[in-house]
Design a protein around this motif. Structure first.
Motif, mmCIF file in Angstrom:
data_model
loop_
_atom_site.group_PDB
_atom_site.id
_atom_site.type_symbol
_atom_site.label_atom_id
_atom_site.label_comp_id
_atom_site.label_asym_id
_atom_site.label_seq_id
_atom_site.Cartn_x
_atom_site.Cartn_y
_atom_site.Cartn_z
ATOM 1 N N GLY A 88 0.534 -1.173 0.029
ATOM 2 C CA GLY A 88 0.075 0.324 0.095
ATOM 3 C C GLY A 88 0.713 1.311 0.268
ATOM 4 O O GLY A 88 0.017 2.309 -0.472
ATOM 5 N N PHE A 89 2.290 1.258 -0.150
ATOM 6 C CA PHE A 89 2.894 2.208 0.241
ATOM 7 C C PHE A 89 2.825 3.177 -0.682
ATOM 8 O O PHE A 89 2.698 4.468 -1.192
ATOM 9 N N SER A 90 3.384 2.504 -2.055
ATOM 10 C CA SER A 90 4.260 2.499 -3.454
ATOM 11 C C SER A 90 2.918 3.606 -3.772
ATOM 12 O O SER A 90 3.250 4.339 -4.737
ATOM 13 N N ASP A 91 1.280 3.063 -3.499
ATOM 14 C CA ASP A 91 0.636 3.598 -3.820
ATOM 15 C C ASP A 91 -0.083 4.287 -3.598
ATOM 16 O O ASP A 91 -0.646 6.188 -4.107
ATOM 17 N N SER A 98 -2.670 11.984 -3.240
ATOM 18 C CA SER A 98 -2.544 10.124 -1.994
ATOM 19 C C SER A 98 -2.150 10.712 -1.258
ATOM 20 O O SER A 98 -1.468 9.815 0.159
ATOM 21 N N ARG A 99 -0.441 11.168 -1.237
ATOM 22 C CA ARG A 99 0.471 11.256 -0.166
ATOM 23 C C ARG A 99 -0.071 12.623 0.677
ATOM 24 O O ARG A 99 -0.658 12.270 1.945
ATOM 25 N N ALA A 100 -0.976 13.773 0.129
ATOM 26 C CA ALA A 100 -1.728 14.179 1.258
ATOM 27 C C ALA A 100 -3.046 13.373 1.923
ATOM 28 O O ALA A 100 -3.295 13.649 3.129
ATOM 29 N N GLU A 101 -3.734 12.512 1.353
ATOM 30 C CA GLU A 101 -4.598 11.210 2.100
ATOM 31 C C GLU A 101 -3.808 10.077 2.704
ATOM 32 O O GLU A 101 -4.524 9.952 4.068
ATOM 33 N N PHE A 102 -2.449 10.434 2.613
ATOM 34 C CA PHE A 102 -1.965 9.179 3.521
ATOM 35 C C PHE A 102 -1.975 10.063 4.627
ATOM 36 O O PHE A 102 -1.411 9.691 5.699
ATOM 37 N N ALA A 103 -0.760 10.900 3.820
ATOM 38 C CA ALA A 103 -0.143 11.780 5.913
ATOM 39 C C ALA A 103 -1.887 12.605 6.537
ATOM 40 O O ALA A 103 -1.669 12.361 7.783
ATOM 41 N N ASP A 104 -2.487 12.957 6.238
ATOM 42 C CA ASP A 104 -3.723 13.050 6.677
ATOM 43 C C ASP A 104 -4.290 12.178 7.757
ATOM 44 O O ASP A 104 -4.888 12.212 9.257
ATOM 45 N N SER A 105 -4.811 11.116 7.319
ATOM 46 C CA SER A 105 -4.681 9.450 7.764
ATOM 47 C C SER A 105 -4.605 9.389 8.638
ATOM 48 O O SER A 105 -4.323 8.624 9.790
ATOM 49 N N ALA A 134 5.984 -1.990 -5.707
ATOM 50 C CA ALA A 134 7.179 -1.510 -5.994
ATOM 51 C C ALA A 134 7.925 -0.282 -7.385
ATOM 52 O O ALA A 134 7.089 -1.382 -8.250
ATOM 53 N N ARG A 135 7.671 0.866 -7.421
ATOM 54 C CA ARG A 135 8.341 1.921 -7.826
ATOM 55 C C ARG A 135 9.223 2.379 -8.273
ATOM 56 O O ARG A 135 9.799 2.530 -7.122
ATOM 57 N N PRO A 136 10.602 2.445 -9.453
ATOM 58 C CA PRO A 136 11.254 3.487 -8.930
ATOM 59 C C PRO A 136 10.942 4.811 -8.852
ATOM 60 O O PRO A 136 11.844 5.663 -8.127
ATOM 61 N N GLU A 137 9.512 5.317 -9.078
ATOM 62 C CA GLU A 137 8.791 6.715 -8.353
ATOM 63 C C GLU A 137 9.468 6.877 -6.840
ATOM 64 O O GLU A 137 9.331 7.134 -6.462
ATOM 65 N N ASP A 138 9.193 5.652 -6.326
ATOM 66 C CA ASP A 138 9.504 5.407 -4.928
ATOM 67 C C ASP A 138 10.363 6.095 -4.148
ATOM 68 O O ASP A 138 10.142 7.473 -3.205
ATOM 69 N N SER A 143 10.426 9.987 0.249
ATOM 70 C CA SER A 143 10.379 11.690 0.752
ATOM 71 C C SER A 143 9.741 12.823 0.745
ATOM 72 O O SER A 143 9.981 13.145 1.886
ATOM 73 N N LEU A 144 9.584 12.765 -0.238
ATOM 74 C CA LEU A 144 7.588 13.744 -0.312
ATOM 75 C C LEU A 144 6.838 13.177 0.697
ATOM 76 O O LEU A 144 5.922 14.111 1.431
ATOM 77 N N MET A 145 6.587 11.812 0.656
ATOM 78 C CA MET A 145 6.223 11.478 1.451
ATOM 79 C C MET A 145 6.105 11.460 3.276
ATOM 80 O O MET A 145 5.031 11.576 3.470
ATOM 81 N N LEU A 146 7.241 11.486 3.950
ATOM 82 C CA LEU A 146 7.697 11.942 4.790
ATOM 83 C C LEU A 146 7.649 12.702 4.862
ATOM 84 O O LEU A 146 7.662 13.664 6.392
ATOM 85 N N GLU A 147 7.755 13.998 4.177
ATOM 86 C CA GLU A 147 8.277 15.537 4.284
ATOM 87 C C GLU A 147 6.587 15.538 4.712
ATOM 88 O O GLU A 147 6.279 16.618 5.098
#
Length: 358
Positions: A88-91, A98-105, A134-138, A143-147
């Motif tokens: 579920g992380f890569s998606d 999706s990062r905003a949704e994850f971080a807010d959640s 897994a994706r190369p974009e991960d 970094s963006l997810m943690l930020e």
């Protein structure tokens, strides 16, 4: 220096909070929450046929854990998200939305349960060895997810007037090898985190075909080019991670291999015969049986057991104390372990705690 002593707690195993020495811990990570459709929650909350009784039981643990703060008001209780094979992380990291949704959640999950931080256990960005997407974009997206998490945690701290050690914290669990660094932007990752939990174990794991240490502090003479905790720690330092953000990892379990010759360490074994023993089993069954002989590798500063053709690499009181002293000498952030319920009498925890004192 006040050093970290972090315990992971596998909540699916039986545990007695009255016996948990909260006074000796700085952090306790509840394992695990999962990621499904960019949302963070407990496993039962996502299942089509919800087991409401089980969900309620696991939610109640968050309430029960708060009682530990009566004994140690400074204890940080964190939610660890992920774990081995957790997908579920890569998606969730893929887009800004999706990062905003994850971080807010994730932050809502933490705040709703009155926790003190988030521990990200993505194994591993850009790497599908655990059978996850897994994706190369991960590499960049992590970094963006943690930020995104860092921004929201800091905002929550600011809203509540939290300062210093009371601010909400962010950590990750990281693989202790080049394979991990190849999949992340370690400079940005380290900058976003308060500390990094180094998984300095499983060097010889469930796929091993040779008898080797799975959590050795230094390299063994029979495996001079292999992995070790020191090698992983120094690798991260040499790649720019501040040593005061690194937490050395210790396993409260051993890994076994059968079909090994009499010399044990370094010999080939039977492919697919790999097993695992919790320290409880090692300490109360294997060693007292008289069938297992303990050996010590002075170069690696690690023990192993031999029983006929069975080899067991594990952590004991002596080796774990040496890891604590290493953390002090190297001026690391501290030490962590996976996981609490495998230490039936707090023997390993106590040895690690004492070794971390100046």
């Amino acid at each position: 220096m006040s050093r970290i002593l972090l315990a992971y707690l596998a909540t699916w195993n039986p545990f007695d909070l009255d016996k948990l020495p909260a006074e000796k811990l700085t952090h306790l990570c509840y394992a695990f929450a999962k990621v499904v459709n960019h949302q963070v929650g407990l496993q039962f909350a996502f299942e089509d046929a919800r087991d409401e009784v089980e969900l309620a039981r696991f939610e109640q643990y968050f309430v029960d854990l708060q009682a530990l703060k009566l004994r140690n008001p400074d204890l940080k209780i964190m939610i660890s998200i992920g774990g081995w094979t957790a997908d579920g992380f890569s998606d969730a990291a893929l887009s800004a939305a999706s990062r905003a949704e994850f971080a807010d959640s994730a932050v809502k999950f933490m705040l709703d349960r009155q926790l003190d931080g988030i521990d990200m256990d993505w194994e591993y960005p850009s790497n599908d060895m655990a059978g996850i997407k897994a994706r190369p974009e991960d590499k960049h997206n992590f970094s963006l997810m943690l930020e995104a998490l860092r921004d929201r945690l800091d905002a929550a701290s600011d809203r509540e007037g939290r300062v210093g050690k009371h601010r909400y914290q962010l950590s990750i669990a990281a693989g202790a090898g080049q394979y991990y660094l190849d999949g992340v932007e370690i400079g940005r990752v380290a900058a976003a985190c308060d500390f990094i939990n180094m998984m300095t174990y499983d060097f010889y794991n469930g796929w091993a075909k040779r008898a080797g240490h799975h959590s050795n502090l230094f390299n063994s003479a029979v495996d001079p080019d292999g992995d070790s905790a020191d090698k992983g720690i120094q690798l991260f330092i040499n790649n720019g991670v501040p040593r005061e953000k690194l937490v050395i990892g210790c396993p409260f379990y051993g890994r076994s291999l059968k079909g090994v010759g009499a010399k044990g360490l370094g010999e080939s074994g039977l492919a697919g015969s790999n097993g695992a023993y919790g320290f409880r089993t090692i300490d109360t069954e294997l060693l007292p049986s008289g069938r297992y002989t303990r050996h010590w590798d002075a170069a690696a500063q690690a023990p192993w057991l031999q029983n006929g053709d069975e080899f067991v690499s594990y952590e004991d009181r002596e080796s774990i104390a040496l890891k604590g002293r290493y953390a002090v000498e190297q001026q690391l952030a501290g030490a962590m372990f996976w996981e609490y319920t495998d230490d039936h009498n707090n023997a390993l925890l106590d040895a690690l705690y004492l070794s971390l004192q100046d």
